[in-house]
Design a protein around this motif. Sequence first.
Motif, PDB file in Angstrom:
ATOM      1  N   CYS A 182       0.830  -1.205   0.000  1.00  0.00           N
ATOM      2  CA  CYS A 182       0.000   0.000   0.000  1.00  0.00           C
ATOM      3  C   CYS A 182       0.862   1.252   0.000  1.00  0.00           C
ATOM      4  O   CYS A 182       0.539   2.232  -0.665  1.00  0.00           O
ATOM      5  CB  CYS A 182      -0.936   0.005   1.205  1.00  0.00           C
TER       6      CYS A 182
ATOM      7  N   ALA B 127       2.037   1.733  -3.372  1.00  0.00           N
ATOM      8  CA  ALA B 127       0.971   2.183  -4.256  1.00  0.00           C
ATOM      9  C   ALA B 127       0.640   3.656  -4.048  1.00  0.00           C
ATOM     10  O   ALA B 127      -0.004   4.267  -4.882  1.00  0.00           O
ATOM     11  CB  ALA B 127      -0.274   1.332  -4.046  1.00  0.00           C
ATOM     12  N   SER B 128       1.099   4.231  -2.945  1.00  0.00           N
ATOM     13  CA  SER B 128       0.763   5.634  -2.718  1.00  0.00           C
ATOM     14  C   SER B 128       1.877   6.573  -3.173  1.00  0.00           C
ATOM     15  O   SER B 128       1.680   7.779  -3.237  1.00  0.00           O
ATOM     16  CB  SER B 128       0.430   5.880  -1.254  1.00  0.00           C
ATOM     17  N   ALA B 129       3.041   6.020  -3.526  1.00  0.00           N
ATOM     18  CA  ALA B 129       4.074   6.766  -4.246  1.00  0.00           C
ATOM     19  C   ALA B 129       4.415   8.135  -3.668  1.00  0.00           C
ATOM     20  O   ALA B 129       4.128   9.166  -4.267  1.00  0.00           O
ATOM     21  CB  ALA B 129       3.668   6.937  -5.706  1.00  0.00           C
TER      22      ALA B 129
ATOM     23  N   LEU C 274       2.372  17.007  -0.962  1.00  0.00           N
ATOM     24  CA  LEU C 274       1.416  16.944   0.146  1.00  0.00           C
ATOM     25  C   LEU C 274       0.327  15.916  -0.130  1.00  0.00           C
ATOM     26  O   LEU C 274      -0.057  15.145   0.749  1.00  0.00           O
ATOM     27  CB  LEU C 274       0.798  18.326   0.372  1.00  0.00           C
ATOM     28  N   ALA C 275      -0.157  15.890  -1.386  1.00  0.00           N
ATOM     29  CA  ALA C 275      -1.206  14.924  -1.727  1.00  0.00           C
ATOM     30  C   ALA C 275      -0.697  13.502  -1.561  1.00  0.00           C
ATOM     31  O   ALA C 275      -1.410  12.632  -1.066  1.00  0.00           O
ATOM     32  CB  ALA C 275      -1.690  15.144  -3.157  1.00  0.00           C
ATOM     33  N   SER C 276       0.575  13.250  -1.949  1.00  0.00           N
ATOM     34  CA  SER C 276       1.068  11.885  -1.827  1.00  0.00           C
ATOM     35  C   SER C 276       1.303  11.529  -0.358  1.00  0.00           C
ATOM     36  O   SER C 276       1.160  10.366   0.019  1.00  0.00           O
ATOM     37  CB  SER C 276       2.319  11.677  -2.675  1.00  0.00           C
TER      38      SER C 276
ATOM     39  N   LEU D 271      -0.668  12.586   2.097  1.00  0.00           N
ATOM     40  CA  LEU D 271      -2.011  12.241   2.566  1.00  0.00           C
ATOM     41  C   LEU D 271      -2.397  10.850   2.065  1.00  0.00           C
ATOM     42  O   LEU D 271      -3.023  10.070   2.780  1.00  0.00           O
ATOM     43  CB  LEU D 271      -3.027  13.269   2.056  1.00  0.00           C
ATOM     44  N   CYS D 272      -1.996  10.567   0.837  1.00  0.00           N
ATOM     45  CA  CYS D 272      -2.278   9.273   0.241  1.00  0.00           C
ATOM     46  C   CYS D 272      -1.604   8.161   1.051  1.00  0.00           C
ATOM     47  O   CYS D 272      -2.208   7.127   1.334  1.00  0.00           O
ATOM     48  CB  CYS D 272      -1.731   9.309  -1.183  1.00  0.00           C
TER      49      CYS D 272
ATOM     50  N   ALA E 223      -3.402   7.666   4.254  1.00  0.00           N
ATOM     51  CA  ALA E 223      -4.611   6.888   4.022  1.00  0.00           C
ATOM     52  C   ALA E 223      -4.279   5.415   3.837  1.00  0.00           C
ATOM     53  O   ALA E 223      -5.035   4.543   4.257  1.00  0.00           O
ATOM     54  CB  ALA E 223      -5.351   7.415   2.792  1.00  0.00           C
ATOM     55  N   ALA E 224      -3.114   5.135   3.228  1.00  0.00           N
ATOM     56  CA  ALA E 224      -2.704   3.739   3.034  1.00  0.00           C
ATOM     57  C   ALA E 224      -2.470   3.064   4.383  1.00  0.00           C
ATOM     58  O   ALA E 224      -2.921   1.941   4.613  1.00  0.00           O
ATOM     59  CB  ALA E 224      -1.442   3.679   2.183  1.00  0.00           C
TER      60      ALA E 224
ATOM     61  N   LEU F  43      -3.726   3.983   7.251  1.00  0.00           N
ATOM     62  CA  LEU F  43      -5.035   3.865   7.890  1.00  0.00           C
ATOM     63  C   LEU F  43      -5.834   2.703   7.292  1.00  0.00           C
ATOM     64  O   LEU F  43      -6.428   1.900   8.025  1.00  0.00           O
ATOM     65  CB  LEU F  43      -5.809   5.184   7.713  1.00  0.00           C
ATOM     66  N   GLY F  44      -5.821   2.599   5.965  1.00  0.00           N
ATOM     67  CA  GLY F  44      -6.553   1.529   5.287  1.00  0.00           C
ATOM     68  C   GLY F  44      -6.061   0.159   5.723  1.00  0.00           C
ATOM     69  O   GLY F  44      -6.853  -0.755   5.953  1.00  0.00           O
ATOM     70  N   CYS F  45      -4.739   0.024   5.856  1.00  0.00           N
ATOM     71  CA  CYS F  45      -4.179  -1.255   6.266  1.00  0.00           C
ATOM     72  C   CYS F  45      -4.536  -1.581   7.713  1.00  0.00           C
ATOM     73  O   CYS F  45      -4.799  -2.726   8.054  1.00  0.00           O
ATOM     74  CB  CYS F  45      -2.665  -1.247   6.100  1.00  0.00           C
TER      75      CYS F  45
ATOM     76  N   GLY G 262      -8.023  -2.686   7.662  1.00  0.00           N
ATOM     77  CA  GLY G 262      -8.078  -4.018   7.069  1.00  0.00           C
ATOM     78  C   GLY G 262      -7.639  -5.080   8.055  1.00  0.00           C
ATOM     79  O   GLY G 262      -8.223  -6.157   8.145  1.00  0.00           O
TER      80      GLY G 262
END
Lengths: 191, 162
Positions: free
Chosen positions: A133, A136-138, A167-169, A171-172, A175-176, A178-180, A183
Amino acid sequence: MDFVWGGMLFLSLTVGVLTGQGGVVADAMLAGAGEAVRLCIDLCGAFMLWMGLMNVAEEAGMIRRLSALLQPVTARLFPASAKAAAPITLNLAANFFGMGSAATPFGLEAMAAMQENNPKPDTATADMCLFLCLNASAVELLPTGVLALRASCGSADVYAIVVPTFLASLLCAAAAVLGCWLGRRWSRRTG
Amino acid sequence: MMLSFLLYGMVKGEDIYGAFARGAGKAFPLIARILPYMAAMMMAISGFRACGAMDFLNARLAPLASALRFPRELVPLFLLRPFSGSAGMALLADVYETAGVDAFPSFAASVMLGSSETIFYTIALYFGAVGVKKTRYTLPAALFSMLAGAAASVWLSALYYK
């Protein structure tokens, strides 16, 4: 993965047949497989370069020392992957500096190191999920490809996108993580 | 980075030439191991793009996008980006051409492309290389992060765009 892959194939073939374009879809599949072979040949050179260099560092003991150094940081994110600390860091660092061709062999090395401690070899560990993840968020310092394209199209301020992209990456990536985490909780509850 | 690896090896008095060759030798078997997974994935992606399901999704999502104040030029980019890096770049060039390089949609598209990755390809490659078949929650978590990234891109672009 079975589900996603099968679903994509099923959907494209059904839609293709229904719209009378089954041949087009089949041709595209063939082209895609051929493209994979070409890509692998291109990748092979980059892999040889980086895996060769990495092995020099490995045999000289540099990877082990780097791992020991980075242990405190990676141990927090990847608790079960002490041995993979160096390749994980090298992979994330290569991504960060926009060296995609170097990131992949490091990433695969990290996966192999994580797989060694995997009690169930056909199932992903929590560390692997998080590692993927994050990949994937690079998180990237300089999105070189985008900048080159902006310059070639004659943008007035090529570098204006650098700060918001970074900044966007970030945050991305957050989120990764957090998502993990979600999950992991969810999969623990469902067994 | 390259130099530091080499210098470290030299200082330690290692046989760097042999060490390099031993490492590079592992590259080919690795490629051979991941090729079937890459072929499977790229075949499915290519077929999926050709069948027109993408255009269909695109048309359905456009009204939803405008309702969310998400620039509609970004919808195809958002849909294709997780599958293919080169297609992402091609679509970005397309947005530049239709909207103008320094227009807001182009700005937001640049940010979005720069802060995302080819998720499906990466997952297939990395898990394929070690033979993991059950990827558990990796894909949902990655898609969640991509969605968050897209929202963050548009929001930050609005903040930074002059």
